[in-house]
Every structure is written in C-alpha cells, then in structure tokens.
Design a protein around this motif. Structure first.
Motif, short mmCIF file in Angstrom:
data_model
loop_
_atom_site.label_atom_id
_atom_site.label_comp_id
_atom_site.label_asym_id
_atom_site.label_seq_id
_atom_site.Cartn_x
_atom_site.Cartn_y
_atom_site.Cartn_z
N ALA A 114 0.83 -1.20 0.00
CA ALA A 114 0.00 0.00 0.00
C ALA A 114 0.87 1.25 0.00
O ALA A 114 1.80 1.37 0.79
CB ALA A 114 -0.92 -0.01 1.21
N GLY A 115 0.57 2.17 -0.92
CA GLY A 115 1.31 3.43 -1.01
C GLY A 115 2.60 3.36 -1.78
O GLY A 115 3.25 4.39 -1.99
N GLU A 116 2.99 2.17 -2.26
CA GLU A 116 4.26 2.04 -2.97
C GLU A 116 4.17 2.58 -4.39
O GLU A 116 5.15 3.11 -4.93
CB GLU A 116 4.69 0.57 -2.99
CG GLU A 116 6.06 0.33 -3.60
CD GLU A 116 6.49 -1.12 -3.53
OE1 GLU A 116 7.56 -1.45 -4.09
OE2 GLU A 116 5.76 -1.93 -2.92
N ILE A 159 3.03 5.27 -7.00
CA ILE A 159 2.68 6.68 -7.00
C ILE A 159 1.40 6.91 -7.81
O ILE A 159 1.18 6.29 -8.84
CB ILE A 159 3.84 7.52 -7.58
CG1 ILE A 159 5.11 7.31 -6.76
CG2 ILE A 159 3.48 9.00 -7.63
CD1 ILE A 159 6.32 8.02 -7.32
N ASN A 160 0.56 7.80 -7.31
CA ASN A 160 -0.68 8.22 -7.97
C ASN A 160 -1.71 7.10 -8.07
O ASN A 160 -2.60 7.15 -8.93
CB ASN A 160 -0.40 8.78 -9.37
CG ASN A 160 0.42 10.05 -9.33
OD1 ASN A 160 0.33 10.83 -8.38
ND2 ASN A 160 1.24 10.27 -10.36
N ALA A 161 -1.60 6.08 -7.23
CA ALA A 161 -2.64 5.06 -7.19
C ALA A 161 -3.92 5.66 -6.62
O ALA A 161 -3.89 6.58 -5.79
CB ALA A 161 -2.19 3.87 -6.34
N ASP A 187 -6.11 4.41 -4.55
CA ASP A 187 -6.29 4.13 -3.13
C ASP A 187 -4.93 3.72 -2.56
O ASP A 187 -4.33 2.75 -3.00
CB ASP A 187 -7.31 3.01 -2.92
CG ASP A 187 -7.80 2.94 -1.48
OD1 ASP A 187 -7.00 3.25 -0.58
OD2 ASP A 187 -8.96 2.57 -1.26
N THR A 188 -4.46 4.47 -1.58
CA THR A 188 -3.15 4.20 -0.99
C THR A 188 -3.24 3.38 0.29
O THR A 188 -2.22 3.17 0.96
CB THR A 188 -2.44 5.53 -0.68
OG1 THR A 188 -3.26 6.31 0.22
CG2 THR A 188 -2.20 6.32 -1.96
N GLU A 189 -4.43 2.90 0.65
CA GLU A 189 -4.59 2.14 1.88
C GLU A 189 -4.51 0.63 1.66
O GLU A 189 -4.43 -0.13 2.62
CB GLU A 189 -5.94 2.47 2.53
CG GLU A 189 -6.07 3.92 2.96
CD GLU A 189 -7.40 4.18 3.65
OE1 GLU A 189 -8.15 3.20 3.85
OE2 GLU A 189 -7.69 5.34 3.98
#
Length: 328
Positions: free
Chosen positions: A273-275, A277-279, A281-283
């Motif tokens: 999660a968060g790896e 960029i610009n996804a 949903d970062t959770e």
C-alpha cells in the motif's frame, strides 16, 4: 424494526463458508431505471455494463445498508435487462459513434481534449440472494419495510457510473420472499419480470469451441474461440470441394451469444500500500491488471431450464492474481 444483528463479512467470494449454503431470502429490485450508465464495458467491448460493475453496485449497497442492518449479507445477483438505449448516432460516413458532451472552449478558444465516454439509458431488474440470521424473526410488515428501505438506499447510489431515476409504476416496488430450494418461487419471480433478457455465463461454449479449433489448429487459443463465436461466419452449404456454385449461409449460434468482460488478471507483482505513485487508493496493496473475457448469453427467463446458474458472484485466487466474476 429490530436491527440488533450480529456482524458478518460482506459480499464474500466463492471460497467463503457463507457461499456454501442456500440463502435465507430472495430480494427483487424490479424495473430500475438508470440514466447515463457506462456502456464501454472493457477495452475491447461496448454495450451493456460489465458484470463487475453490477457486482460492485451490489457490494456498495450491502456496505451502505449494513450501517442499519449489520447482519445482512448479499451473496449473489442475477440481472435482467428490459431496455437498453445507447446514446449513439450515425454521422453518415461511418459506423455509429457515441454522443459526447460539448465542453467549453479553453483560454485559446480551442476545444479542450477529453476522454471519450459511452453512455446508455437502461432499465433493469436485480434479483439478489440475501442472508441474515434474524430474517425469519421478522414479520411480513417488517420484511416489506426492509425491502423498501433497501430500495430507497439503492436509489442514492451510482450504477455503473449512471444515476437512478425515481420509480414511476407500482411494479417497481421491491419484494422480499423466503428462499425456495425447489426453485419454483424463483421461476415465478422471473416470469413476473417479463419482457426482458437474463444475462448468463456460457464459458462452457468457449471451452468447447476452443477444443474444436485445436483439432484443426493445435495452436488455437481461447481468444481465437472468443473471436470466432463473436463474429458472423459465412459457410458454404455444399461439402463438395470441386463444386462450381455453392450457397453460403451464416453459421447459426446457440442463442444470443455475446463477448463479456468478467474480471481482471494480475500482470505484475502485488505492491505494498502506497508504494505505487498516484494510485487511486493508498490504503490497500496495488497490482497492475488486464481484463479477462468470456462468453455470455442473453436469454428470456421463460426459456430457462436450469435456474442454478443465473446468479453472479465474486471468485478470487490471490496467489494466481485472478479476480473474476462467475455464475452459479
């Protein structure tokens, strides 16, 4: 109405224990009118919204209703289309094109670029398998209140990007009935929803056609079979190779067969999660995917011989990176 239900996982996939037994009730949301639903169902197909969008709507509805009825669980959905009105036109020099919005000019007085969107106005009915430990404790008036509450909640959600229009006839009233293991009540509900066509999975036809093609060409794939079954094929009636004149006809198909997207397959590793960029949903973990295609069949409910294969549900294999929708 009593709403102190126990907590249960929502919209489980086929591997969960909640999917291995009969549901408690059948919820019918009939004659829902949707405006401007997305009809670009995949990179290769357009038409009726993808079944993943329909399951996504049912999942969102379940999560919304759980704030008041925490025990409710929707384990499958069948969809009937009564009306499909794509927003298209023919410019006269080529095939039909989508009716697109006219956006304001930019500061240079030029038309700004935009992403093409396909929209359609549709009328559908949804039959949803419902599970609840406390369902049989409700009296008839409470069950009717529950059905209307679910219908009212659904009107505030999006369906494949489209918006619901308010019901305009008495036949749009939601219905909730006990699940009948014999299937007689389900058949009765399906007949009440005529005229319309039910979307079913025909993955079996795709497998059979692939085997037939591989007898002639061992390198034939499922994609070859999908394209073959999705196209109009002209074949000669005469079997004589030296015939001077032959009559051609279109190969008959076993019903109203259409190519449909049924899910996604991972084409990369699963990132934390968060790896990425610009996804969106970062959770949650992230993976790049491609679309999975199969065959579907539109069939009138009165022609059904087996009602056990009309409900769609999730089926996920995380290790293989396959996330698809299946009917059972």
């Amino acid at each position: 109405m009593e709403k102190t239900f126990t907590k249960r996982a929502g919209m489980a996939h086929s591997g969960d224990s909640s999917m291995n037994h009969n549901p408690d009730a059948l919820l019918v949301l009939p004659w829902l009118r949707v405006q401007n639903a997305n009809c670009i169902s995949s990179p290769l197909t357009w038409g009726f919204p993808a079944i993943s969008a329909i399951l996504g709507f049912v999942h969102a509805l379940e999560r919304k209703i759980k704030s008041r009825y925490s025990d409710l669980n929707f384990s499958g959905v069948a969809v009937i289309c009564h009306r499909f009105d794509p927003q298209i036109f023919s410019p006269g020099i080529r095939d039909n094109v989508f009716c697109l919005t006219r956006n304001p000019l930019n500061e240079k007085g030029e038309s700004p670029s935009f992403a093409e969107e396909g929209r359609a106005h549709i009328t559908i009915s949804l039959l949803i398998k419902m599970e609840s430990d406390a369902y049989y404790e409700l009296n008839p008036s409470q069950r009717e209140e529950l059905a209307q509450d679910i219908l009212k909640t659904s009107q505030g959600l999006r369906f494949a990007g489209g918006s619901f229009l308010s019901p305009y006839t008495k036949k749009s009233k939601a219905r909730l009935s006990d699940w009948d293991v014999t299937g007689d009540s389900l058949k009765a509900e399906l007949r009440r929803l005529l005229p319309g066509f039910l979307l079913t999975s025909r993955e079996d036809l795709l497998i059979d056609r692939t085997i037939e093609l591989q007898k002639v060409n061992p390198e034939a794939t499922f994609l070859d079979a999908l394209l073959d079954l999705s196209s109009l094929n002209y074949e000669p009636i005469s079997t004589e190779s030296d015939a001077e004149v032959v009559e051609w006809h279109i190969r008959k198909k076993p019903g109203w067969i259409v190519p449909i997207p049924v899910g996604y397959r991972s084409i990369s590793k699963c990132y934390d999660a968060g790896e990425v960029i610009n996804a969106r949903d970062t959770e949650y973990p992230f993976s790049f995917v491609e679309c999975i295609y199969s065959l579907g069949q539109w069939i009138s409910p009165h022609r059904l011989t087996d009602t056990r294969k009309i409900f769609w549900k999730y089926d996920a294999d995380v290790e293989k990176g396959i996330y698809r929708c299946i009917s059972s």
